[in-house]
Design a protein around this motif. Structure first.
Motif, mmCIF file in Angstrom:
data_model
loop_
_atom_site.group_PDB
_atom_site.id
_atom_site.type_symbol
_atom_site.label_atom_id
_atom_site.label_comp_id
_atom_site.label_asym_id
_atom_site.label_seq_id
_atom_site.Cartn_x
_atom_site.Cartn_y
_atom_site.Cartn_z
ATOM 1 N N THR A 1 0.769 -1.206 0.087
ATOM 2 C CA THR A 1 0.023 0.065 -0.051
ATOM 3 C C THR A 1 0.693 1.412 -0.036
ATOM 4 N N LEU A 2 2.032 1.209 0.711
ATOM 5 C CA LEU A 2 2.658 2.641 1.027
ATOM 6 C C LEU A 2 3.731 2.728 0.230
ATOM 7 N N LEU A 3 4.280 1.629 -0.198
ATOM 8 C CA LEU A 3 5.623 1.699 -1.051
ATOM 9 C C LEU A 3 5.344 1.223 -2.707
ATOM 10 N N VAL A 4 4.761 0.057 -2.555
ATOM 11 C CA VAL A 4 4.843 -0.586 -3.911
ATOM 12 C C VAL A 4 3.840 -0.090 -4.886
ATOM 13 N N ARG A 5 2.508 0.093 -4.398
ATOM 14 C CA ARG A 5 1.723 0.953 -5.286
ATOM 15 C C ARG A 5 1.870 2.159 -5.183
ATOM 16 N N THR A 6 2.283 2.856 -4.189
ATOM 17 C CA THR A 6 2.508 4.113 -3.973
ATOM 18 C C THR A 6 3.564 4.921 -4.898
ATOM 19 N N VAL A 7 4.629 4.150 -4.925
ATOM 20 C CA VAL A 7 5.842 4.910 -5.793
ATOM 21 C C VAL A 7 6.441 3.869 -6.528
ATOM 22 N N LEU A 8 6.415 2.565 -6.547
ATOM 23 C CA LEU A 8 7.352 1.608 -7.094
ATOM 24 C C LEU A 8 6.491 1.507 -8.547
ATOM 25 N N VAL A 9 5.262 1.114 -8.546
ATOM 26 C CA VAL A 9 4.420 0.987 -9.635
ATOM 27 C C VAL A 9 4.464 2.068 -10.389
ATOM 28 N N PRO A 10 4.066 3.333 -10.000
ATOM 29 C CA PRO A 10 4.039 4.428 -10.812
ATOM 30 C C PRO A 10 5.550 4.835 -11.557
ATOM 31 N N ALA A 11 6.405 4.671 -10.775
ATOM 32 C CA ALA A 11 7.864 4.864 -11.304
ATOM 33 C C ALA A 11 8.288 3.851 -12.404
ATOM 34 N N LEU A 12 7.703 2.585 -12.185
ATOM 35 C CA LEU A 12 7.862 1.635 -13.180
ATOM 36 C C LEU A 12 7.433 1.963 -14.675
ATOM 37 N N ALA A 13 6.076 2.387 -14.366
ATOM 38 C CA ALA A 13 5.240 2.945 -15.760
ATOM 39 C C ALA A 13 5.826 3.964 -16.282
ATOM 40 N N THR A 14 6.290 4.938 -15.536
ATOM 41 C CA THR A 14 6.914 6.029 -16.113
ATOM 42 C C THR A 14 8.105 5.670 -16.881
ATOM 43 N N LEU A 15 8.872 4.775 -16.324
ATOM 44 C CA LEU A 15 10.050 4.271 -16.881
ATOM 45 C C LEU A 15 9.834 3.568 -18.400
ATOM 46 N N THR A 16 8.591 2.892 -18.256
ATOM 47 C CA THR A 16 8.169 2.006 -19.750
ATOM 48 C C THR A 16 7.547 2.761 -20.503
ATOM 49 N N GLY A 17 6.774 3.976 -20.008
ATOM 50 C CA GLY A 17 6.338 4.740 -20.966
ATOM 51 C C GLY A 17 4.876 3.829 -21.376
ATOM 52 N N ASP A 18 4.406 4.199 -22.816
ATOM 53 C CA ASP A 18 3.302 3.642 -23.530
ATOM 54 C C ASP A 18 3.762 2.054 -23.614
ATOM 55 N N ARG A 19 4.943 1.778 -23.541
ATOM 56 C CA ARG A 19 5.234 0.224 -23.753
ATOM 57 C C ARG A 19 4.498 -0.465 -22.573
ATOM 58 N N PHE A 20 4.130 0.106 -21.183
ATOM 59 C CA PHE A 20 3.654 -0.495 -20.119
ATOM 60 C C PHE A 20 2.404 -1.324 -20.513
ATOM 61 N N TRP A 21 1.743 -0.762 -21.706
ATOM 62 C CA TRP A 21 0.511 -1.721 -21.933
ATOM 63 C C TRP A 21 0.733 -2.329 -23.065
ATOM 64 N N TRP A 22 2.061 -2.781 -23.659
ATOM 65 C CA TRP A 22 2.254 -3.448 -24.586
ATOM 66 C C TRP A 22 1.563 -4.744 -24.271
ATOM 67 N N PRO A 23 1.092 -5.558 -25.661
ATOM 68 C CA PRO A 23 0.935 -5.043 -27.016
ATOM 69 C C PRO A 23 -0.518 -4.192 -27.222
ATOM 70 N N GLY A 24 -1.073 -3.972 -26.029
ATOM 71 C CA GLY A 24 -2.252 -3.068 -26.103
ATOM 72 C C GLY A 24 -1.829 -1.378 -26.244
ATOM 73 N N ARG A 25 -2.610 -0.729 -26.960
ATOM 74 C CA ARG A 25 -2.468 0.659 -26.972
ATOM 75 C C ARG A 25 -3.383 1.560 -26.607
ATOM 76 N N PRO A 26 -3.735 1.740 -25.429
ATOM 77 C CA PRO A 26 -4.966 2.434 -25.069
ATOM 78 C C PRO A 26 -4.938 4.002 -25.336
ATOM 79 N N GLN A 27 -3.533 4.467 -25.603
ATOM 80 C CA GLN A 27 -3.228 5.862 -25.801
ATOM 81 C C GLN A 27 -3.873 5.951 -27.149
ATOM 82 N N LEU A 28 -3.993 5.224 -28.097
ATOM 83 C CA LEU A 28 -4.627 5.618 -29.387
ATOM 84 C C LEU A 28 -6.365 5.545 -29.306
ATOM 85 N N THR A 29 -6.960 5.089 -28.315
ATOM 86 C CA THR A 29 -8.420 5.149 -28.157
ATOM 87 C C THR A 29 -8.976 6.389 -28.694
#
Length: 723
Positions: free
Chosen positions: A626-654
């Motif tokens: 709750t306080l570490l993984v979801r709060t900071v680690l997951v958002p940080a990993l999503a930022t590092l991977t960018g749109d590739r986070f959703w690969w092979p989906g591409r919700p940014q094109l919707t």
């Protein structure tokens, strides 16, 4: 309105029917009843039933006089119960009393209690008589749960009430979710009672307590998420029924996916070789299913019938700003994380790694005497016995052989290292029972080594069973279950995430964070048990149950966060979508995590070390998630991977596809907004991270904004976050 009333009345009617037909829960604390039929100790227990002693459950009475020699007068009280066996120095005596063998824990408890009252009456001054042995330990284990589940329920309700009051800051609102979840818990408890009476599930004293914690924890989490989304929609819609419909469409899939993940993970326990694990998996899965149904059907009906006043004094009004305005604490945390993703990821991994080091040197396996957190007569009796007799006298090994091989088997058993003495106990036309007293105390590593040596040396000429052999087989089965079930849990949860997110990268990263969080919580808990609680080891079932609960429940928070981030990604992009998701779910997920950790910590009120260890490890893991993984680690990993986070989906094109303008897209993370405004006029100011999208347009009117890219309606909305 009529549909809401009908839902509540139907729930009450069905619940009343279950309550009416359910009786009390029948528990079975016989260790061999949980083992698979292929286990050698189980086969011995089945063959023993053909012997006169096999229909009994022996209790041992240990008589002592504080280190002084016993006289004949000191033994008068116990002589009527059996022939005393004196130690060489006459400082202690053992009397074996055969009690009726039964799978009903309450019957065994009553018989042992009657025996204890009988032997304690009229004892000479300074003489003690303690009842131990298999029956004594079974009775004490059963009695330790007497009233404990009621205390657990009361403490759980108090903890949940306090945390709901703190979360909602309303003297009224907390009543509705607490009542709904409490009703679901009681319904689940009655279902367990029915299953215990009409199935052969090996339900023991701890099953109801664990299911209560799961139902309250999961049910309250689902309620928090739904109420948070409902309050968010009440800022947009005047009609509370419409607001609830929107809330269910938004939060319902996440709640259903979360519950489905937990249920499927629990059902993996049907693969367990220990039947008690299978029973827990089935009953707990049924409990979580009931909690989810009540959260998705009964709770919404109760909330809309109560109206907006339920939130008093902070009643949500249309046009008011809420967490969705992107200006709260969690929005600031999100912006900080996405600006420094590498540093945040490194720091989080280091913290988790340091905590994981606490698991080094951890031992697994508690002896029978180490199971209790409270004083038990059976434990005191074993300690007294160990002072004057071989420690293994409390639980001798039972060796069954054919009559023609009896002498050979007796010679082999007597010459085995670790056996203090062996004798023929019973003999029939088809089999001979040999009782072997071990040198080592029951359930210790030395005792297990002796059992293994006996089985290896006898090599099919005889079967080795008894309490120590049963404990060894139980430990081996628990380790087998851990090896088999853990990969299945990971596969099941991973597949749920793939189906839910329609992606591969995000599920892999989310699973990795949950596993690392488990290893860290196991390490932190193990360090506490060694250095603070002074527990010699983890119980055999603790690693599997802790992993199961942490992976299944820990993924919940990632599901709540990431599904909202995916919802926001088309209009905001991956990074800003994650910031906004954290802004609107941060408070509720943090509240849910703290509440779940507190509920699992409540397992500490039960007097069994196993449940205390599970509660502490899962509580630590949920807080880390709750306080570490979801709060900071997951958002940080999503930022590092960018749109590739959703690969092979591409919700940014919707959004682009929906608007029919393939050239338009949301502003990239931190990039100046260059998307067309009304009439094609470009908006040339930088997009502010976490800004809710309620900026003034055309003339500076503060309450409206231009339709977001990809809004098929192409209309302005009032105080609505870009989604």
């Amino acid at each position: 309105m009529k549909r809401a009333w009908a839902t509540l009345l139907l729930a009450l009617l069905l619940g009343g029917l279950v309550f009416g037909f359910a009786g009390s829960t029948e528990t079975d604390n016989d260790p061999t009843s949980s083992l698979p039929s292929s286990a050698e100790s189980t086969r011995v227990a089945e063959l023993q039933r053909e012997l006169p002693s096999g229909r009994t459950n022996p209790a041992l009475i240990v008589v002592a006089k504080g280190g002084q020699a016993l006289t004949d007068a000191d033994l008068v009280t116990v002589k009527d119960l059996g022939q005393p066996i004196l130690s060489e120095d006459r400082k202690a005596a053992i009397v074996t009393v055969p009690l009726e063998a039964t799978g009903d824990a309450s019957v065994t408890s009553a018989a042992v209690e009657e025996l204890r009252q009988k032997v304690s009456t009229g004892l000479p001054a300074g003489v003690t008589a303690e009842v131990t042995g298999g029956a004594g330990f079974s009775a004490d284990l059963s009695n330790s749960f007497s009233g404990a589940n009621t205390r657990l329920l009361i403490v759980t309700v108090v903890v949940v009430t306090i945390l709901l009051l703190v979360t909602y800051r309303s003297p009224i609102l907390w009543i509705v979710p607490l009542f709904v979840v409490g009703f679901a818990d009681q319904l689940a408890a009655k279902l367990i009672s029915i299953l215990s009476q009409h199935t052969d599930l090996a339900i023991n004293g701890s099953t109801t307590g664990i299911v209560t914690v799961l139902v309250f924890g999961a049910g309250t989490n689902y309620a928090l998420l739904l109420i948070s989304r409902y309050r968010e929609e009440l800022h947009k819609y005047d009609d509370r029924f419409e607001a609830m419909a929107k809330a269910l469409r938004g939060a319902g899939p996440a709640i259903a996916a979360s519950a489905g993940t937990v249920i499927l993970a629990l059902l993996t326990l049907v693969l367990a070789s220990l039947r008690s694990n299978t029973a827990l998996g089935l009953t707990a899965a049924a409990g979580v299913l009931i909690a989810a149904v009540f959260a998705l059907l009964v709770l919404p009906a109760a909330l809309v019938l109560c109206g907006r006043g339920l939130f008093w004094p902070f009643i949500p009004r249309v046009g008011q700003a809420g967490p969705e305005d992107g200006k709260g604490f969690w929005a600031r945390v999100g912006r900080m994380v996405v600006h420094r993703p590498v540093q945040v990821t490194t720091a989080a991994v280091l913290v988790l790694g340091v905590l994981a080091l606490g698991g080094l040197g951890t031992k697994v396996g508690l002896s029978q005497a180490e199971q209790f957190r409270v004083e038990a007569e059976s434990v005191r009796g074993l300690e007294t016995l160990s002072k004057y007799f071989p420690a293994g006298a409390a639980g001798p090994a039972v060796i069954l052989a054919e009559p023609g091989k009896a002498e050979q088997v007796l010679t082999t058993v007597s010459s085995t290292e670790g056996v203090a003495q062996a004798r023929v106990a019973e003999e029939t036309a088809t089999q001979v029972s040999i009782s072997a007293v071990l040198v080592a105390a029951p359930d210790t590593a030395e005792a297990f080594d002796t059992i293994r040596d006996l089985r290896e040396r006898l090599d099919g000429d005889a079967l080795v069973g008894g309490t120590v052999a049963t404990a060894l087989d139980t430990r081996d089965a628990a380790r087998r279950d851990l090896v088999v079930i853990v990969p299945v849990i990971l596969i099941v949860v991973f597949m749920v995430l793939v189906v839910l997110l329609r992606a591969l990268v995000a599920p892999v990263l989310l699973m990795a964070t949950v596993v690392v969080s488990f290893v860290a919580s196991l390490g932190a808990g193990s360090w506490l048990f060694r250095n603070v609680f002074d527990y010699p080891a983890l119980d055999n079932s603790v690693p599997l149950f802790s992993f199961l609960f942490l992976v299944a429940l820990g993924v919940d928070y990632n599901i709540f966060l990431v599904t909202r981030a995916k919802e926001e990604a088309p209009a905001r992009g991956t990074r800003d979508g994650m910031v906004h998701a954290l802004a609107v779910t941060g408070a509720v997920i943090t509240s849910a995590g703290i509440l779940l950790a507190a509920v699992f910590a409540v397992l500490g009120v039960l007097p069994v070390v196993t449940l205390t260890q599970i509660g502490v490890i899962v509580g630590i893991g949920v807080l880390l998630d709750t306080l570490l993984v979801r709060t900071v680690l997951v958002p940080a990993l999503a930022t590092l991977t960018g749109d590739r986070f959703w690969w092979p989906g591409r919700p940014q094109l919707t959004a682009e596809q929906a608007s029919g303008n393939p050239g338009a897209r949301p502003a990239a993370d931190g990039e100046p907004g260059t998307r067309p405004a009304h009439g094609g006029e470009p908006d040339t100011r930088p997009a502010h991270e976490g800004e809710p999208g309620t900026r003034p347009v055309h003339g500076g009117e503060p309450g409206t904004r231009a339709a977001a890219d990809g809004d098929p309606a192409g209309r302005a909305k009032v105080d609505e976050p870009t989604a």
